[in-house]
Write an enzyme that holds these catalytic residues in place. Structure first.
Site, PDB file in Angstrom:
ATOM      1  N   CYS A 138       3.528   3.009   9.055  1.00  0.00           N
ATOM      2  CA  CYS A 138       3.716   4.282   8.354  1.00  0.00           C
ATOM      3  C   CYS A 138       4.216   5.358   9.307  1.00  0.00           C
ATOM      4  CB  CYS A 138       2.399   4.716   7.719  1.00  0.00           C
ATOM      5  SG  CYS A 138       2.517   6.313   6.913  1.00  0.00           S
TER       6      CYS A 138
ATOM      7  N   PRO B  40       0.853  -1.194   0.000  1.00  0.00           N
ATOM      8  CA  PRO B  40       0.000   0.000   0.000  1.00  0.00           C
ATOM      9  C   PRO B  40       0.886   1.241   0.000  1.00  0.00           C
ATOM     10  CG  PRO B  40      -0.021  -1.068   2.172  1.00  0.00           C
ATOM     11  CD  PRO B  40       0.811  -1.930   1.274  1.00  0.00           C
TER      12      PRO B  40
ATOM     13  N   GLY C 100       7.341  -2.764  -2.911  1.00  0.00           N
ATOM     14  CA  GLY C 100       6.765  -1.427  -2.950  1.00  0.00           C
ATOM     15  C   GLY C 100       7.160  -0.663  -4.192  1.00  0.00           C
ATOM     16  N   ARG C 101       8.143   0.227  -4.035  1.00  0.00           N
ATOM     17  CA  ARG C 101       8.463   1.158  -5.121  1.00  0.00           C
ATOM     18  C   ARG C 101       8.878   0.485  -6.420  1.00  0.00           C
ATOM     19  NH1 ARG C 101      12.398   4.672  -1.643  1.00  0.00           N
ATOM     20  NH2 ARG C 101      12.432   2.716  -0.468  1.00  0.00           N
TER      21      ARG C 101
ATOM     22  N   GLN D 234      -6.253  -1.440   3.393  1.00  0.00           N
ATOM     23  CA  GLN D 234      -5.421  -1.077   4.542  1.00  0.00           C
ATOM     24  C   GLN D 234      -6.054   0.073   5.308  1.00  0.00           C
ATOM     25  OE1 GLN D 234      -1.527   1.076   4.685  1.00  0.00           O
ATOM     26  NE2 GLN D 234      -0.769  -0.843   5.558  1.00  0.00           N
TER      27      GLN D 234
ATOM     28  N   ASN E 106       8.948  -7.059   3.786  1.00  0.00           N
ATOM     29  CA  ASN E 106       8.816  -5.845   2.985  1.00  0.00           C
ATOM     30  C   ASN E 106      10.058  -4.983   3.219  1.00  0.00           C
ATOM     31  OD1 ASN E 106       7.142  -2.743   3.462  1.00  0.00           O
ATOM     32  ND2 ASN E 106       7.529  -3.647   1.480  1.00  0.00           N
ATOM     33  N   GLY E 107      10.444  -4.221   2.184  1.00  0.00           N
ATOM     34  CA  GLY E 107      11.550  -3.283   2.331  1.00  0.00           C
ATOM     35  C   GLY E 107      12.748  -3.640   1.468  1.00  0.00           C
ATOM     36  N   GLY E 108      13.039  -2.790   0.494  1.00  0.00           N
ATOM     37  CA  GLY E 108      14.272  -2.936  -0.278  1.00  0.00           C
ATOM     38  C   GLY E 108      14.296  -4.042  -1.307  1.00  0.00           C
TER      39      GLY E 108
ATOM     40  N   LYS F 265       0.497  -4.865   9.198  1.00  0.00           N
ATOM     41  CA  LYS F 265       1.773  -4.495   8.568  1.00  0.00           C
ATOM     42  C   LYS F 265       2.528  -3.637   9.568  1.00  0.00           C
ATOM     43  CE  LYS F 265       3.863  -2.700   4.356  1.00  0.00           C
ATOM     44  NZ  LYS F 265       4.682  -1.543   4.739  1.00  0.00           N
TER      45      LYS F 265
END
Length: 332
Positions: free
Chosen positions: A98, A15, A232-233, A68, A209-211, A137
């Site tokens: 967040c 999200p 994500g990105r 979410q 999640n992350g990287g 999350k």
């Protein structure tokens, strides 16, 4: 409707505020039929007090789809979860990760890492109101917390409240001193801790999640024993790289999607949405990275970026941009 969000969670798209709106999710669903998609964070007060139910709108094709929620009042979150379940979402996710200022002033998001009992209460109240799965999350910790101490306690409490699936962003969040953008990059990643948690909490479905920037990395994390990976990105900026082959590589079997075909499938969607008042750039901004790293990618981006804001712009601009890609591809 595919309600088996747990299977879909082997690969999910994170999200992301201002990014994963319904137009973005429609595009992502054309690239992967199987990955789990998430809404942007919707705050419980907006739904319950503000009655902003339009925030729950989506296209039926987007399933499997998770809502979410952001908030910290267990009763209000339970009411918001109920509205989400009534709207047909396959999962309700509570945001405990967040780090934005807006989230801190509302005492939710990553701030909740400091209140595991409150999070457990939120999960319990939400679960009491809905039949769909309630997930969380989170971060590995915030500020001065020691992740190795806080994270197991946090997971224990939410598991006792009935949460069976959690996505862990493998970075701390610094609520003081770092901007939300810096919080996505600066705190070091600790994948090892997430793997430790999977070993310790074997019955929990744990996603990392992350990287994560490639489908190869997703496969590698799954092979190391995690249940899922959330991207994500990279999924936003290079959607074809992450999602076009996902159904074949992560879920076993279906064909790899062709970005050219996906653009053609977006055209009737664009026409329908514009007929309902959407502007072209609201849709095409999510498509800019579709040919990332391929011949013609720059021309594709330029034509859409420069032209989609014009009041008269419509699906033919997308066709013009696609023709440029085709030409550059043919020129080799």
């Amino acid at each position: 409707m595919n309600s088996n969000a747990q299977t879909a969670a082997r690969l999910s798209v994170a999200p992301m505020m201002d990014w994963t709106d319904r137009h973005c999710r429609y595009l992502h669903r054309l690239l992967s039929q199987r990955a789990l998609l998430y809404t942007e964070m919707v705050t419980a007060p907006a739904l319950v007090r503000g009655r902003a139910l339009h925030l729950l709108d989506y296209n039926v094709e987007e399933h499997p789809l998770a809502l979410q929620l952001g908030g910290s009042d267990p009763i209000e979150l339970a009411q918001a979860a109920q509205l989400g379940a009534q709207a047909g979402y396959d999962e309700i996710n509570l945001n405990c990760g967040c780090p934005s200022d807006r989230v801190q002033s509302g005492a939710f998001g990553a701030v909740l890492m400091q209140s595991p009992d409150l999070v457990a209460d939120c999960v319990a109240q939400m679960r009491a109101k809905v039949d769909v799965e309630v997930t969380v999350k989170c971060r590995i910790g915030v500020d001065e917390q020691e992740p190795r101490e806080i994270l197991p306690v946090f997971l224990q409490k939410i598991r006792a409240a009935g949460c069976q699936r959690v996505t862990i962003h493998a970075r701390k969040a610094w609520l003081k001193g770092l901007s939300p953008k810096e919080n996505r990059d600066i705190p070091p990643l600790d994948y090892g801790l997430v793997h430790e948690m999977k070993r310790e909490f074997g019955d929990l479905h744990i996603s990392l999640n992350g990287g994560v920037n490639s489908l190869d990395e997703v496969v590698s994390q799954l092979e190391q024993g995690l249940d899922g990976v959330m991207v994500g990105r990279a999924a936003y900026h290079q959607p074809a790289d992450i999602l076009a082959a996902a159904d074949a590589r992560i879920f076993g079997g279906e064909a790899v999607r062709d970005p050219f075909e996906v653009v053609m499938q977006m055209l009737p969607y664009i026409e329908t949405q514009m007929g309902q008042g959407a502007r072209l750039h609201q849709i095409t901004r999510h498509m800019l990275g579709l040919f990332s790293g391929r011949p013609g990618a720059r021309a594709w981006r330029r034509i859409l970026s420069e032209g989609a804001h014009r009041p008269e712009a419509g699906p033919e601009l997308v066709q013009e941009a696609l023709a440029q890609v085709t030409r550059q591809l043919a020129a080799g």
